[in-house]
Scaffold this motif. Structure first.
Motif, PDB file in Angstrom:
ATOM      1  N   GLY A  99      27.617  54.769  24.822  1.00 55.85           N
ATOM      2  CA  GLY A  99      27.986  55.553  23.648  1.00 55.85           C
ATOM      3  C   GLY A  99      29.304  55.067  23.057  1.00 55.85           C
ATOM      4  N   PHE A 100      29.620  53.801  23.297  1.00 54.90           N
ATOM      5  CA  PHE A 100      30.851  53.162  22.821  1.00 54.90           C
ATOM      6  C   PHE A 100      32.102  53.814  23.409  1.00 54.90           C
ATOM      7  CE2 PHE A 100      27.508  52.082  19.906  1.00 54.90           C
ATOM      8  CZ  PHE A 100      27.625  50.705  19.875  1.00 54.90           C
ATOM      9  N   ARG A 101      31.937  54.412  24.578  1.00 56.85           N
ATOM     10  CA  ARG A 101      33.092  54.986  25.288  1.00 56.85           C
ATOM     11  C   ARG A 101      33.772  53.939  26.158  1.00 56.85           C
ATOM     12  NH1 ARG A 101      29.168  58.644  26.453  1.00 56.85           N
ATOM     13  NH2 ARG A 101      29.191  57.986  28.615  1.00 56.85           N
ATOM     14  N   ASN A 102      33.010  52.962  26.632  1.00 55.92           N
ATOM     15  CA  ASN A 102      33.567  51.975  27.553  1.00 55.92           C
ATOM     16  C   ASN A 102      34.225  50.820  26.812  1.00 55.92           C
ATOM     17  OD1 ASN A 102      32.571  53.476  29.642  1.00 55.92           O
ATOM     18  ND2 ASN A 102      30.889  52.092  30.127  1.00 55.92           N
ATOM     19  N   GLY A 103      35.273  50.314  27.418  1.00 62.09           N
ATOM     20  CA  GLY A 103      35.907  49.091  26.957  1.00 62.09           C
ATOM     21  C   GLY A 103      35.965  48.134  28.129  1.00 62.09           C
ATOM     22  N   CYS A 104      36.766  47.141  28.028  1.00 65.76           N
ATOM     23  CA  CYS A 104      36.959  46.207  29.131  1.00 65.76           C
ATOM     24  C   CYS A 104      38.034  46.782  30.053  1.00 65.76           C
ATOM     25  CB  CYS A 104      37.393  44.850  28.600  1.00 65.76           C
ATOM     26  SG  CYS A 104      37.830  43.686  29.905  1.00 65.76           S
ATOM     27  N   PRO A 105      37.716  47.013  31.339  1.00 66.91           N
ATOM     28  CA  PRO A 105      38.726  47.599  32.222  1.00 66.91           C
ATOM     29  C   PRO A 105      39.947  46.697  32.404  1.00 66.91           C
ATOM     30  CG  PRO A 105      36.806  46.902  33.476  1.00 66.91           C
ATOM     31  CD  PRO A 105      36.457  46.743  32.023  1.00 66.91           C
ATOM     32  N   ILE A 106      39.750  45.404  32.274  1.00 64.99           N
ATOM     33  CA  ILE A 106      40.879  44.481  32.400  1.00 64.99           C
ATOM     34  C   ILE A 106      41.840  44.720  31.231  1.00 64.99           C
ATOM     35  CG2 ILE A 106      41.587  42.049  32.457  1.00 64.99           C
ATOM     36  CD1 ILE A 106      38.678  41.474  33.512  1.00 64.99           C
ATOM     37  N   THR A 107      41.290  44.703  30.032  1.00 62.00           N
ATOM     38  CA  THR A 107      42.115  44.854  28.832  1.00 62.00           C
ATOM     39  C   THR A 107      42.787  46.212  28.766  1.00 62.00           C
ATOM     40  OG1 THR A 107      40.679  43.312  27.669  1.00 62.00           O
ATOM     41  CG2 THR A 107      42.096  44.708  26.311  1.00 62.00           C
ATOM     42  N   THR A 108      42.035  47.283  29.077  1.00 61.94           N
ATOM     43  CA  THR A 108      42.638  48.612  28.970  1.00 61.94           C
ATOM     44  C   THR A 108      43.827  48.752  29.907  1.00 61.94           C
ATOM     45  OG1 THR A 108      41.043  49.531  30.539  1.00 61.94           O
ATOM     46  CG2 THR A 108      40.515  49.766  28.209  1.00 61.94           C
ATOM     47  N   VAL A 109      43.705  48.216  31.108  1.00 62.09           N
ATOM     48  CA  VAL A 109      44.808  48.305  32.071  1.00 62.09           C
ATOM     49  C   VAL A 109      45.974  47.416  31.629  1.00 62.09           C
ATOM     50  CG1 VAL A 109      45.516  47.799  34.450  1.00 62.09           C
ATOM     51  CG2 VAL A 109      43.355  48.995  34.018  1.00 62.09           C
ATOM     52  N   LEU A 110      45.668  46.201  31.206  1.00 58.25           N
ATOM     53  CA  LEU A 110      46.740  45.282  30.814  1.00 58.25           C
ATOM     54  C   LEU A 110      47.506  45.785  29.592  1.00 58.25           C
ATOM     55  CD1 LEU A 110      45.025  41.823  31.381  1.00 58.25           C
ATOM     56  CD2 LEU A 110      46.711  42.968  32.829  1.00 58.25           C
ATOM     57  N   LEU A 111      46.800  46.389  28.656  1.00 52.84           N
ATOM     58  CA  LEU A 111      47.489  46.914  27.476  1.00 52.84           C
ATOM     59  C   LEU A 111      48.518  47.981  27.850  1.00 52.84           C
ATOM     60  CD1 LEU A 111      44.577  47.149  24.885  1.00 52.84           C
ATOM     61  CD2 LEU A 111      46.580  45.647  24.770  1.00 52.84           C
ATOM     62  N   GLU A 112      48.231  48.731  28.903  1.00 52.92           N
ATOM     63  CA  GLU A 112      49.139  49.798  29.310  1.00 52.92           C
ATOM     64  C   GLU A 112      50.227  49.328  30.279  1.00 52.92           C
ATOM     65  OE1 GLU A 112      47.401  53.690  30.208  1.00 52.92           O
ATOM     66  OE2 GLU A 112      45.481  52.871  29.536  1.00 52.92           O
ATOM     67  N   LEU A 113      49.939  48.333  31.100  1.00 51.00           N
ATOM     68  CA  LEU A 113      50.871  48.005  32.190  1.00 51.00           C
ATOM     69  C   LEU A 113      51.561  46.650  32.103  1.00 51.00           C
ATOM     70  CD1 LEU A 113      48.874  49.418  35.233  1.00 51.00           C
ATOM     71  CD2 LEU A 113      50.686  50.507  33.920  1.00 51.00           C
ATOM     72  N   ALA A 114      50.966  45.692  31.405  1.00 52.48           N
ATOM     73  CA  ALA A 114      51.597  44.368  31.338  1.00 52.48           C
ATOM     74  C   ALA A 114      52.639  44.389  30.220  1.00 52.48           C
ATOM     75  CB  ALA A 114      50.547  43.300  31.071  1.00 52.48           C
ATOM     76  N   PRO A 115      53.716  43.696  30.351  1.00 59.95           N
ATOM     77  CA  PRO A 115      54.183  42.875  31.460  1.00 59.95           C
ATOM     78  C   PRO A 115      55.018  43.638  32.487  1.00 59.95           C
ATOM     79  CG  PRO A 115      55.654  42.550  29.621  1.00 59.95           C
ATOM     80  CD  PRO A 115      54.608  43.563  29.174  1.00 59.95           C
ATOM     81  N   ARG A 116      55.153  44.940  32.305  1.00 58.99           N
ATOM     82  CA  ARG A 116      56.019  45.755  33.168  1.00 58.99           C
ATOM     83  C   ARG A 116      55.626  45.668  34.641  1.00 58.99           C
ATOM     84  NH1 ARG A 116      54.434  50.420  31.119  1.00 58.99           N
ATOM     85  NH2 ARG A 116      53.367  51.351  32.855  1.00 58.99           N
ATOM     86  N   GLU A 117      54.344  45.730  34.924  1.00 65.30           N
ATOM     87  CA  GLU A 117      53.844  45.672  36.304  1.00 65.30           C
ATOM     88  C   GLU A 117      53.419  44.242  36.597  1.00 65.30           C
ATOM     89  OE1 GLU A 117      53.664  48.024  38.664  1.00 65.30           O
ATOM     90  OE2 GLU A 117      54.369  49.718  37.451  1.00 65.30           O
ATOM     91  N   ARG A 118      54.267  43.515  37.316  1.00 69.10           N
ATOM     92  CA  ARG A 118      54.010  42.092  37.543  1.00 69.10           C
ATOM     93  C   ARG A 118      52.720  41.819  38.295  1.00 69.10           C
ATOM     94  NH1 ARG A 118      60.010  39.765  38.906  1.00 69.10           N
ATOM     95  NH2 ARG A 118      60.857  40.203  36.839  1.00 69.10           N
ATOM     96  N   ALA A 119      52.399  42.632  39.298  1.00 74.54           N
ATOM     97  CA  ALA A 119      51.184  42.399  40.079  1.00 74.54           C
ATOM     98  C   ALA A 119      49.940  42.604  39.217  1.00 74.54           C
ATOM     99  CB  ALA A 119      51.149  43.313  41.304  1.00 74.54           C
ATOM    100  N   VAL A 120      49.974  43.579  38.329  1.00 75.07           N
ATOM    101  CA  VAL A 120      48.853  43.817  37.424  1.00 75.07           C
ATOM    102  C   VAL A 120      48.747  42.656  36.435  1.00 75.07           C
ATOM    103  CG1 VAL A 120      47.950  45.330  35.604  1.00 75.07           C
ATOM    104  CG2 VAL A 120      48.961  46.326  37.661  1.00 75.07           C
ATOM    105  N   SER A 121      49.864  42.205  35.915  1.00 69.66           N
ATOM    106  CA  SER A 121      49.863  41.066  34.988  1.00 69.66           C
ATOM    107  C   SER A 121      49.288  39.827  35.652  1.00 69.66           C
ATOM    108  CB  SER A 121      51.283  40.770  34.491  1.00 69.66           C
ATOM    109  OG  SER A 121      51.786  41.853  33.745  1.00 69.66           O
ATOM    110  N   GLU A 122      49.670  39.581  36.893  1.00 72.65           N
ATOM    111  CA  GLU A 122      49.159  38.417  37.622  1.00 72.65           C
ATOM    112  C   GLU A 122      47.658  38.535  37.862  1.00 72.65           C
ATOM    113  OE1 GLU A 122      48.887  34.763  39.330  1.00 72.65           O
ATOM    114  OE2 GLU A 122      50.508  35.599  38.115  1.00 72.65           O
ATOM    115  N   ALA A 123      47.195  39.725  38.210  1.00 76.75           N
ATOM    116  CA  ALA A 123      45.749  39.932  38.393  1.00 76.75           C
ATOM    117  C   ALA A 123      45.018  39.671  37.071  1.00 76.75           C
ATOM    118  CB  ALA A 123      45.471  41.345  38.889  1.00 76.75           C
TER     119      ALA A 123
END
Length: 193
Positions: A99-123
């Motif tokens: 229903g167009f609710r899902n996005g890319c889990p990689i992108t959604t997390v990176l948009l919120e946490l990168a570059p602040r969270e280095r381990a997330v950015s590296e993943a």
């Protein structure tokens, strides 16, 4: 013999699903517990560094899934253009199915946490690198020199990520399919020339 990590993978799978649907910030630990069926203590046992360490594991898992899908398509498709079109059909179908609710889990997390969270950015870097290398290799097989193939792989990945966002906004798979089709046309025209 060490115990099998019974609840770790369900926690990661739940995080991938929830981050894809509602993003990192809107996903609480209780949401992950509810969806995974794992006891709350398992979150702290497997992820003692908290929610950001769950995000790292979720980005790594999502990266493996995407790379496996793209690798499978690369093996099945005769050209990069075919691969892009096939991937777009899958993505558009998945988006429509949610229903167009899902996005890319990689992108959604990176948009919120990168570059602040280095381990997330590296993943995230590793997840994108895996996808880029598959596309680059397919482009090289199509006859592109490696530097040009690397640039086109970045273009294709970036454009499709943007198309996913536009598809959510428009509630239509069309942006994904149009983007892939136009990228394929550009690549095929360059191969012919």
């Amino acid at each position: 013999m060490p115990a099998v990590p019974k609840h770790r993978q369900p926690i990661i799978n739940a995080a991938v699903t929830l981050f894809r649907r509602q993003g990192f910030a809107r996903t609480g630990l209780n949401d992950i517990v509810d969806v995974s069926g794992a006891p709350k203590g398992s979150l702290y046992h497997y992820f003692p560094d908290g929610k950001s360490s769950i995000a790292v594991a979720a980005v790594e898992e999502a990266g493996r899934r995407v790379a496996a899908t793209v690798a499978e398509l690369a093996a099945e498709c005769g050209s990069t253009g075919e691969l892009l079109r096939a991937h777009a059909r899958l993505l558009a179908g998945w988006m429509q199915g949610s229903g167009f609710r899902n996005g890319c889990p990689i992108t959604t997390v990176l948009l919120e946490l990168a570059p602040r969270e280095r381990a997330v950015s590296e993943a995230g870097r590793k997840a994108y690198a895996a996808r880029l290398s598959i596309l680059r290799d397919k482009l090289v097989a199509d006859g592109f020199a490696r530097p040009r193939a690397e640039a086109l792989a970045v273009l294709c990945t970036s454009a499709l990520q943007g198309a996913l966002i536009q598809a959510r906004v428009e509630r239509s798979g069309r942006p994904i399919e149009v983007t892939a089709s136009e990228l394929a046309r550009l690549i095929e025209a360059e191969v012919r020339s």
